[in-house]
Design a protein around this motif. Structure first.
Motif, PDB file in Angstrom:
ATOM      1  N   TRP A 143     -13.801  90.182 140.220  1.00  0.00           N
ATOM      2  CA  TRP A 143     -12.342  90.134 140.267  1.00  0.00           C
ATOM      3  C   TRP A 143     -11.845  89.381 138.874  1.00  0.00           C
ATOM      4  O   TRP A 143     -10.907  89.654 138.194  1.00  0.00           O
ATOM      5  N   VAL A 147     -12.004  91.683 136.222  1.00  0.00           N
ATOM      6  CA  VAL A 147     -10.853  92.465 136.122  1.00  0.00           C
ATOM      7  C   VAL A 147      -9.569  91.878 135.503  1.00  0.00           C
ATOM      8  O   VAL A 147      -8.711  92.297 134.799  1.00  0.00           O
ATOM      9  N   ALA A 148      -9.689  90.543 136.083  1.00  0.00           N
ATOM     10  CA  ALA A 148      -8.594  89.660 135.717  1.00  0.00           C
ATOM     11  C   ALA A 148      -8.443  89.446 133.981  1.00  0.00           C
ATOM     12  O   ALA A 148      -7.403  89.717 133.401  1.00  0.00           O
ATOM     13  N   LYS A 191      -7.192  92.333 132.330  1.00  0.00           N
ATOM     14  CA  LYS A 191      -5.855  92.503 132.185  1.00  0.00           C
ATOM     15  C   LYS A 191      -5.142  91.478 131.480  1.00  0.00           C
ATOM     16  O   LYS A 191      -4.107  91.778 130.622  1.00  0.00           O
ATOM     17  N   GLU A 221      -9.239  97.397 128.288  1.00  0.00           N
ATOM     18  CA  GLU A 221      -9.831  98.009 129.484  1.00  0.00           C
ATOM     19  C   GLU A 221     -11.415  97.807 129.772  1.00  0.00           C
ATOM     20  O   GLU A 221     -12.200  97.697 128.684  1.00  0.00           O
ATOM     21  N   ASN A 252      -8.153 102.047 139.394  1.00  0.00           N
ATOM     22  CA  ASN A 252      -6.868 102.170 138.594  1.00  0.00           C
ATOM     23  C   ASN A 252      -6.408 100.764 137.962  1.00  0.00           C
ATOM     24  O   ASN A 252      -5.253 100.859 137.454  1.00  0.00           O
ATOM     25  N   PHE A 253      -7.408  99.873 137.532  1.00  0.00           N
ATOM     26  CA  PHE A 253      -7.227  99.055 136.649  1.00  0.00           C
ATOM     27  C   PHE A 253      -7.744  99.390 135.229  1.00  0.00           C
ATOM     28  O   PHE A 253      -7.846  98.483 134.430  1.00  0.00           O
ATOM     29  N   GLY A 254      -7.948 100.528 135.115  1.00  0.00           N
ATOM     30  CA  GLY A 254      -8.904 101.213 133.990  1.00  0.00           C
ATOM     31  C   GLY A 254     -10.217 100.766 133.750  1.00  0.00           C
ATOM     32  O   GLY A 254     -10.903 100.890 132.746  1.00  0.00           O
ATOM     33  N   VAL A 255     -10.704 100.477 134.970  1.00  0.00           N
ATOM     34  CA  VAL A 255     -12.471 100.010 134.795  1.00  0.00           C
ATOM     35  C   VAL A 255     -13.195 101.310 134.698  1.00  0.00           C
ATOM     36  O   VAL A 255     -13.004 102.238 135.609  1.00  0.00           O
ATOM     37  N   VAL A 268      -1.286  84.414 139.284  1.00  0.00           N
ATOM     38  CA  VAL A 268      -1.553  85.241 137.976  1.00  0.00           C
ATOM     39  C   VAL A 268      -0.889  84.648 136.982  1.00  0.00           C
ATOM     40  O   VAL A 268      -1.439  84.937 135.699  1.00  0.00           O
TER      41      VAL A 268
END
Ligand code: SF4
Lengths: 620, 336
Positions: free
Chosen positions: A254, A257-258, A261, A266, A289-292, A428
């Protein structure tokens, strides 16, 4: 068929308040101990306790049933106070078979409760555990308050009506044990009922059987005369906020992923499955869906090389592995640092050398991460200190990688990767922005220099597709500025020094080290996943009147800028780590300090008491 | 091709670096033809990337005025895979040699091909290790006397095209460094193929393995010892006097009289089965003429398209990822 969902009556027996409890659940790999442990952890966290866990399972997926090799354990401490470890001594030990009993009983406190599935102590079970005598009869369990429960039989009786075959019905006994433990500590069953509902939504009869087993275990606690009271652990005083439980690998994923973002990049993961790092790959693969983009490479080498290719193209690239895999990535790491591209390399350490102890924890990869590459090849190294800390570690690592245009190594270990603790969910909007720039194109009248440097010694990250900035990178030594191949002796020396200087400058960018505890006497130094045990030990020692200060190295390369000054203030230095003295060696050679080591390589984390004893001994 | 862009010439693809191969090396010709092909196909400098491993051929990217990476030994396909998966719009070329691709990099070679990553792999086959000064390579013939095999190599050689075809390659071709026209044509075909294309180029190392491909190049020998593959055409060679036909599962050479091609093996590069391509790859000198040209050119979804489609689909179905939502998924509790 009637369902039992709403029939959990609150315990009627008197309850005793305790500030914290350490429970260990031990059984065969197939007995569902990890599931039981996870449920107990979640419900305790939801009840407002601070929790820390230590899952301990064999490397074999299905080790022979009933053998000592097949014993799987899960330890959880839940407390009304802030805690940093899963606990030393065990207050309550649940054992599902003889092998689990004999391999775990040593950790049970003398005052502890031993809950035994007495149905699995037949001659065959004893033989599988290589026991000549029955530990229930030979005096083994005598010192403890032991409670023999006919779990298998009572489970079968409880689920009989659901019509499940004996084989499947027998598998519900972990839910029986769960019911009993939940009752004993007054835990809420609701989250587990929800879990059962969801997990077995396609098999309603199994869901119902598990609910019944849970209920039977709960009721058994109420009716048996073995338990006079239950125990209540009040809420812990935690910083206000919304919390959830996280495991280390999940928090790391996570955080990554953060970071992607926050930097508007990506994420690309090149990885090859390996214990105990694979869960990062699993977790990241869910977040497309986060572009991973996750690429399960053909081997460890391809994993890092694919990540370097993605970094060259401008992605937030990383590779994840454990010791044996990192060893294979050495040449790729060297190229990544030569190319001066930002990327992350995650090492979730396990017991070594060689294949070692895949599911056990250790901190023995430090020297490999520092020096395990050909040539002069320093890299920044950050180490996470707890499961939830993995989140910010990932973000900080990526901030450094892009600011300095360098690969950054993140070190975790099996203990924090699989351990869980409450995590205060961050707002966030309060997470740091991560600025990334790419040159947009050729500047009229100026030659593009791919190895020119800014004030951080970072070179421009010019990505393919940018007109006018075509350039070639590679593993041969670079000419300063142009990046062309150069064999010039003075240029080589300059480039080696520049790359080292760049890493050294990270120390001025990251936070200085903070001392906790006393500012004179003995200094305890730790790094990585041993923070919890060391911090708790320092507090205990101080409470007992020993003058101890504690610093924890978040960055082990470069060392924090103020570490030398801090060390100089103390008379004695103790370096605690789960290896034979790797950080110790680095500290001695860097600061010429006569430090002593507290070292352990048993595949297990430190017990707080071990560190306290060492602190007392050295402080005499 | 964008009509408004200035048309680039072959010379525009040359970098400012001096080419450092041995004079007379076959690599020069491949470099020259590559620049020509890029110019002719309307490639752009900035969207083209050359990635190589280690070896003489792997110096290639330094000489191209495009983006490039001279990576580590054998791993070029892995770098290309990461780049192409995240930047599918780029034209990615992998430059490799027989040692680089088939020995140290054998694993990556096989896997990029089976994934059908949309990159072009040019394998310079000189059947020797040149850069390390003359040890035998995985394509050296048994008995080859080299620096490391004074009594002759005992290793059985690998056939790069057979490996590629067995690894489900969608485009496989062979050409020769000095056969300029054919090389240009073959590289052009490869660049147009969507999916992994493999071109084996017979390349002469005039220093350590001079003349090994002479049979396929020599004026007097090439007609007899090669057969040029044309899709839909029968396999005829030696000035039209000989042909290949199948006898059961095995090819055999037959005389062609009066241009009668009845019964000859007809090339089909689009055959859904890879059996014909494999059979052709097994035809070796001196028993058979060696096929030159495109062995196989079929279509299959590419890895780079699919990995990006999955991301697009996830975004369409689940909406763009939201951190707050992610962190709060599952059980949470509040401490006041
Ligand atoms: S050693 Fe052989 S392959 Fe290498 S550059 Fe010289 S001629 Fe070419």
């Amino acid at each position: 068929m009637t369902t039992v969902t709403d029939q959990f009556l609150p315990p009627q027996k008197p309850s005793e308040a305790v500030s914290g409890v350490t429970v260990r659940l031990a059984g065969d790999s197939g007995d569902g101990m990890q599931l039981l442990g996870t449920q107990l952890t979640n419900t305790s966290a939801l009840a407002g306790n601070d929790v820390a866990t230590f899952p301990d399972f064999p490397a074999e997926i299905r080790a022979p049933v009933g053998t000592r090799a097949g014993v799987s354990g899960f330890q959880v401490q839940f407390s009304a106070e802030q805690i940093f470890t899963p606990g030393d001594g065990v207050d309550a030990l649940v054992v599902m078979n003889p092998a689990a009993l004999v391999t775990n009983i040593g950790d049970l406190k003398k005052s502890g409760i031993l809950i035994i599935n007495s149905d699995s102590f037949g001659p065959k079970d004893l033989k599988l555990a290589k026991l000549d005598t029955n530990p229930l009869e030979d005096g083994t369990i005598e010192p403890y308050r032991s409670i023999k429960v006919s779990m298998s039989k009572m489970t079968l009786a409880a689920v009989e009506e659901t019509g499940l075959s004996t084989k499947f019905a027998g598998r519900c006994k972990n839910f029986f044990a769960m019911g009993l433990v939940f009752w004993l500590y007054g835990r809420d069953v609701e989250p587990t009922l929800r879990f059962i509902e969801k997990k077995f939504s396609k098999k309603p009869e199994v869901a119902e059987a598990n609910r019944r087993a849970l209920k039977a275990g709960w009721n058994y606690g109420e009716t048996t005369e073995d338990f006079a009271s239950t125990y209540q652990v009040p809420k812990a005083e935690l910083t206000p906020g919304t919390y959830r439980n996280v495991m280390g690998n999940q928090a790391l994923a996570w955080g990554l992923v953060a970071a992607s973002k926050l930097s508007k990049k990506e994420l690309f993961l090149g990885s090859y499955p390996i214990t105990p790092a694979s869960d990062i790959l699993h977790e990241l693969s869910k977040h497309k869906n986060f572009g991973v983009r996750t690429f399960q490479a053909e081997d460890e080498i391809a994993a890092i090389c694919s990540a370097i290719g993605a970094a060259f193209g401008g992605a937030m690239a990383l590779t994840t592995s454990s010791g044996p895999g990192i060893a294979l990535k050495g040449e790729g790491l060297g190229l990544a640092l030569m190319l001066e591209l930002p990327m992350l390399i995650v090492d979730v350490q396990r017991g070594g050398p060689s294949t070692g102890l895949p599911t056990k924890t250790e901190q023995s990869d430090l020297m490999m991460m520092m020096y395990g590459r050909n040539g002069e090849s320093p890299l920044p190294i950050i180490a996470a200190r707890s499961p939830s800390d993995c989140f910010m570690t990932a973000i900080e690592a990526w901030r450094v990688a892009v600011k300095f245009m360098t690969p950054v190594i993140i070190m975790s270990d099996g203990y924090i990767a699989n351990g869980a603790e409450p995590w205060r969910i961050p707002d966030v909007s309060e997470l740091p922005e991560i600025k990334v720039t790419h040159p947009a194109g050729a500047v009229e009248g100026e030659e593009f220099l791919p190895y020119s440097r800014n004030e951080d010694l970072a070179r421009p990250w010019a990505v393919p597709g940018t007109p006018g900035l075509m350039h070639r990178v590679g593993g041969l030594e670079k000419q300063d500025g142009t990046g062309n191949v150069s064999y010039d002796p003075d240029n080589h020396q300059k480039m080696v020094q520049t790359r080292a200087e760049k890493v050294a400058r990270v120390a001025d960018f990251v936070d200085p080290i903070e001392v906790e505890g006393s500012d004179s006497g003995t200094l305890l130094i730790s790094w990585g996943g041993t923070y919890g045990a060391c911090h708790t030990a320092m507090k205990q020692a101080v409470a007992e009147g020993v003058s101890v200060g504690h610093v924890h190295c978040r960055w082990v390369s470069p060392f924090p800028a103020n570490l030398g000054d801090v060390i100089a203030k103390y008379d004695r230095v103790l370096v605690a780590e789960l290896n034979s003295g790797q950080l110790l060696t680095l500290l001695k050679s860097t600061y010429l300090v006569d430090a002593k080591g507290l070292n352990k390589v048993k595949g297990k984390p430190f017990q707080v008491s071990e560190v306290v004893d060492a602190l007392k001994a050295i402080s005499k | 091709m964008n009509a408004e862009l200035p048309v680039l010439k072959a010379a525009d693809f040359a970098s400012d670096q001096d080419v450092r191969w041995c004079p007379g090396c076959g690599d020069y010709s491949i470099l020259a033809q590559m620049k020509k092909v890029l110019a002719q196909t309307g490639a752009s400098q900035e969207n083209t990337v050359f990635i190589s491993g280690i070896g003489c051929s792997s110096r290639f990217p330094y000489y191209m005025n495009t983006y490039g990476m001279h990576s580590i030994h054998g791993r070029a396909p892995a770098f290309a895979s990461g780049l192409k998966s995240t930047r599918p719009e780029l034209d990615v070329w992998v430059i490799t040699g027989d040692g680089d691709a088939l020995s140290i990099g054998g694993n990556h070679f096989m896997h990029i091909i089976r994934r059908n990553m949309d990159v072009n792999i040019v394998l310079f086959n000189n059947a020797i290790y040149g850069l390390t000064k003359g040890q035998y390579s995985p394509t050296s013939k048994q008995g080859a006397v080299t620096k490391s095999t004074p009594r002759g190599s005992i290793d059985f050689p690998l056939n790069p095209l057979s490996i590629a075809i067995a690894a489900e390659a969608t485009f496989v071709a062979r050409s020769i460094d000095t056969n300029i026209k054919h090389l240009v044509k073959t590289l052009t075909r490869a660049s147009e193929h969507k999916g992994t294309s493999l071109i084996e180029v017979y390349q002469n190392c005039n220093i350590f393995n001079d003349g090994i491909w002479d049979y396929a190049k020599g004026k007097d020998t090439k007609d007899k010892s090669t057969v040029v593959l044309e899709h839909g055409q029968p396999l005829v060679f030696d000035g039209g006097s000989k042909g290949i036909r199948l006898n059961g599962f095995a090819p055999e050479i037959v005389d062609v009289v009066d241009d009668d091609h009845e019964g000859l093996l007809v090339h089909d590069e689009k055959s859904p089965s890879n059996q014909l391509a494999f059979l052709l790859s097994r035809m070796r000198h001196p028993e058979f003429p060696e096929p030159i040209g495109v062995f196989r050119a079929v279509e299959r979804a590419t890895y780079d398209d699919q990995i990006n489609d999955q991301v697009d689909d996830a975004r369409a179905e689940q909406q763009e990822g939201d951190l707050t939502k992610l962190f709060n998924s599952g059980d949470t509790w509040t401490v006041e």
